[in-house]
Design an enzyme around this catalytic site. Structure first.
Site, PDB file in Angstrom:
ATOM      1  N   ARG A  93     -19.236   2.846  23.720  1.00 25.21           N
ATOM      2  CA  ARG A  93     -18.266   2.948  22.626  1.00 25.21           C
ATOM      3  C   ARG A  93     -18.312   4.318  21.950  1.00 25.21           C
ATOM      4  NH1 ARG A  93     -18.067  -2.957  19.525  1.00 25.21           N
ATOM      5  NH2 ARG A  93     -16.668  -3.937  21.043  1.00 25.21           N
ATOM      6  N   LYS A 117     -11.459 -23.547  27.178  1.00 31.67           N
ATOM      7  CA  LYS A 117     -10.729 -24.523  26.368  1.00 31.67           C
ATOM      8  C   LYS A 117      -9.306 -24.095  26.032  1.00 31.67           C
ATOM      9  CE  LYS A 117     -14.876 -26.406  24.166  1.00 31.67           C
ATOM     10  NZ  LYS A 117     -15.545 -26.689  22.860  1.00 31.67           N
ATOM     11  N   GLY A 153     -14.463  -9.936  26.863  1.00 37.28           N
ATOM     12  CA  GLY A 153     -15.803  -9.687  27.401  1.00 37.28           C
ATOM     13  C   GLY A 153     -16.052 -10.308  28.755  1.00 37.28           C
ATOM     14  N   GLY A 189     -11.336  -9.429  19.968  1.00 39.88           N
ATOM     15  CA  GLY A 189     -10.448 -10.217  19.113  1.00 39.88           C
ATOM     16  C   GLY A 189      -9.095  -9.570  18.883  1.00 39.88           C
TER      17      GLY A 189
END
Length: 394
Positions: free
Chosen positions: A36, A195, A352, A375
Site C-alpha cells: 500500500r 452468503k 480480499g 469495502g
C-alpha cells in the site's frame, strides 16, 4: 462524474494535504508488507515534481478517537523513505503541524500522526476539518479504499480547499467507470462468496447493470435451493430462497442472464484431499456438500467470458482455499487472464478473497485492474454513492 486530477492543479510552493491509505501490516515495529505504501508513490512523486509539499494524512487501525501507541504511524517512516527515496518527517501532533519549524519544512514529505487519534475525524466534525484545512493549500485524496467513509479527512476537507484525486484514486475511478459506468458490452459479473444475505444490494444492483451474472460459492447453493433442488449438507441460506427467487425474477425482467452451476463437486467432508465427485447440480447426495462448480459449469462460464467485453469479478466460485475445491476458480481465473492479456476483455476484480484466488494462478497481474479497496469497491458495485468521491466532484 467529473473530478479534477493532479494535472489540473497548480501546486508550486503549496502544501498539499494528501489523504492516503497506508494501513499496512506491522510486526515488531517493522512493516511486513509495503504494497500500500508503494501504491502511493506516483502521487507523492508527482506532487513533488510540480513543486508541492506533500503532507500525508492517514489512519492506522481503529483507535476510536484516542491516542493508542500501538497504532502510531511512526514505524512506517523507514518504509516510506525506502519507497519514495525522499526524506520524510514525522509530525506527532496537530499542534506541531500548525507550528512547523524550519527543520521540519526542510523534509521532502511530511507525515501526520494517525488521524483517527482525533474524535473529530470519524465524526466528520466541521471544526476539526477546518483545523486540518488550515495546514495546507490544496487537498488531494488518494485513498479510494476509505472513500466510502464520510470522515473529516475524506469528505469534509474536500469542500474546504481546492481538491483533486491522486493517481491511485484516479486509476481506480477510471477503471470502475469503464467497468460499470460506460462499459463495453456485453458485461459479465462473476460474484461468489458464502452468503446471499451479505451481497443482497450487490446482486440487486448488478442485475440492472450487467448482461450476464455468474453466481458461485455458497451463494449459488441458495439459488439452487430456491429452484427446488436438494443441496444436501451444503452451506445454504434456506431462509433466503424467496429473496433469491426475487433476484432471479428481477434479472428476467431486466434481460440479465443468470448462470448457476450445472454440475458441482461434492464431498462428505471439507478437508484437503477429501474424496470428491462431480455430479449434476440436481443430484447432490443428501449426506454430501457442494464445495465447487464442476467442469461443465466452468465450460459455460468461460464461454460467457468469450462473449463478454467487460468482466467484473468479486468472490471465488468454490472453497478455493483447499484443493481440489479450487479447480473452478483457478480455471475461470486463468481464462479471464488470457482474454485480458490479448486485449479481448476489460477485467476488473476486487475483494480480499478474490485477489488471493487470482494470485494463486498468477492471474491478477494480467487483469486490467485489481482493486484493493475492499469495502469501498463493494459499495461502488452496489451502486452506492461514496462520500469521498462525491466530495471531489463538488
Amino acid at each position: 462524474m467529473a473530478w479534477k486530477t493532479l494535472d489540473d492543479m497548480d501546486l508550486s510552493g503549496k502544501t498539499v494535504l494528501t489523504r492516503v491509505d497506508i494501513n499496512v501490516p506491522v510486526e515488531n515495529g517493522r512493516v511486513t508488507d509495503a504494497t500500500r505504501i508503494e501504491r502511493i508513490v506516483p502521487t507523492v512523486c508527482d506532487i513533488l515534481a510540480k513543486g508541492g509539499k506533500p503532507m500525508l494524512i492517514a489512519h492506522f487501525g481503529r483507535p476510536k478517537g484516542k491516542v493508542v501507541d500501538a497504532m502510531s504511524l511512526r514505524p512506517l517512516v523507514p518504509a516510506l523513505k525506502d519507497a519514495l527515496g525522499r526524506s520524510v518527517r514525522f509530525i506527532e501532533t496537530l499542534d506541531g503541524a500548525e507550528q512547523l519549524t524550519d527543520e521540519m519544512r526542510a523534509a521532502d514529505v511530511l507525515l501526520l500522526e494517525n488521524i483517527r487519534f482525533h474524535p473529530g475525524e470519524e465524526a466528520n466534525d466541521p471544526a476539526f476539518a477546518q483545523r486540518l484545512a488550515g495546514l495546507g493549500d490544496v487537498y488531494c485524496n488518494d485513498a479510494f479504499s476509505a472513500a466510502h467513509r464520510a470522515h473529516a479527512s475524506t469528505e469534509a476537507l474536500a469542500h474546504l480547499l481546492p481538491s483533486c484525486a491522486g493517481r491511485l484514486m484516479e486509476a481506480e475511478l477510471t477503471a470502475l467507470e469503464a467497468a460499470l459506468g460506460t462499459p463495453k458490452r456485453p458485461v459479465l459479473a462473476l460474484v461468489g462468496g458464502a452468503k446471499v444475505s451479505t451481497k443482497l444490494d450487490l446482486l440487486s444492483n448488478l442485475v440492472e447493470k450487467v448482461d450476464m451474472l455468474v453466481i458461485g460459492g455458497g451463494m449459488a447453493n441458495t439459488f439452487l435451493a430456491a429452484q427446488g433442488l436438494d443441496v444436501g449438507k451444503s452451506l445454504c441460506e434456506h431462509d433466503m430462497t424467496d429473496t433469491a427467487r426475487a433476484i432471479a425474477e428481477k434479472a428476467a425482467q431486466t434481460g440479465c442472464e443468470i448462470l448457476l452451476p450445472r454440475d458441482v463437486v461434492v464431498a462428505k467432508e471439507f478437508r484437503a484431499g477429501a474424496e470428491a465427485q462431480v455430479v449434476a447440480a440436481e443430484d447432490c447426495p443428501e449426506d454430501a456438500m457442494i464445495l465447487d462448480a464442476g467442469p461443465d459449469s466452468v465450460f459455460h462460464i468461460t464461454a460467457a467470458m468469450d462473449r463478454a467485453q467487460t468482466l467484473i469479478w468479486n468472490g471465488p466460485l468454490g472453497a478455493f482455499e483447499i484443493e481440489p475445491f479450487d479447480a473452478a476458480t483457478n480455471a475461470a481465473a486463468a481464462h479471464a487472464a488470457g482474454l485480458s492479456r490479448s486485449g479481448k476483455l476489460v477485467s476488473v476484480a476486487g475483494g480480499g478473497d478474490t485477489v488471493a484466488a487470482l494470485n494463486k494462478v498468477d492471474a491478477a497481474s494480467q487483469f486490467t485492474y485489481i482493486s484493493t479497496a475492499g469495502g469501498a469497491f463493494l459499495e461502488w458495485m452496489e451502486g452506492k454513492t461514496l462520500p469521498g468521491v462525491a466530495a471531489l466532484g463538488g
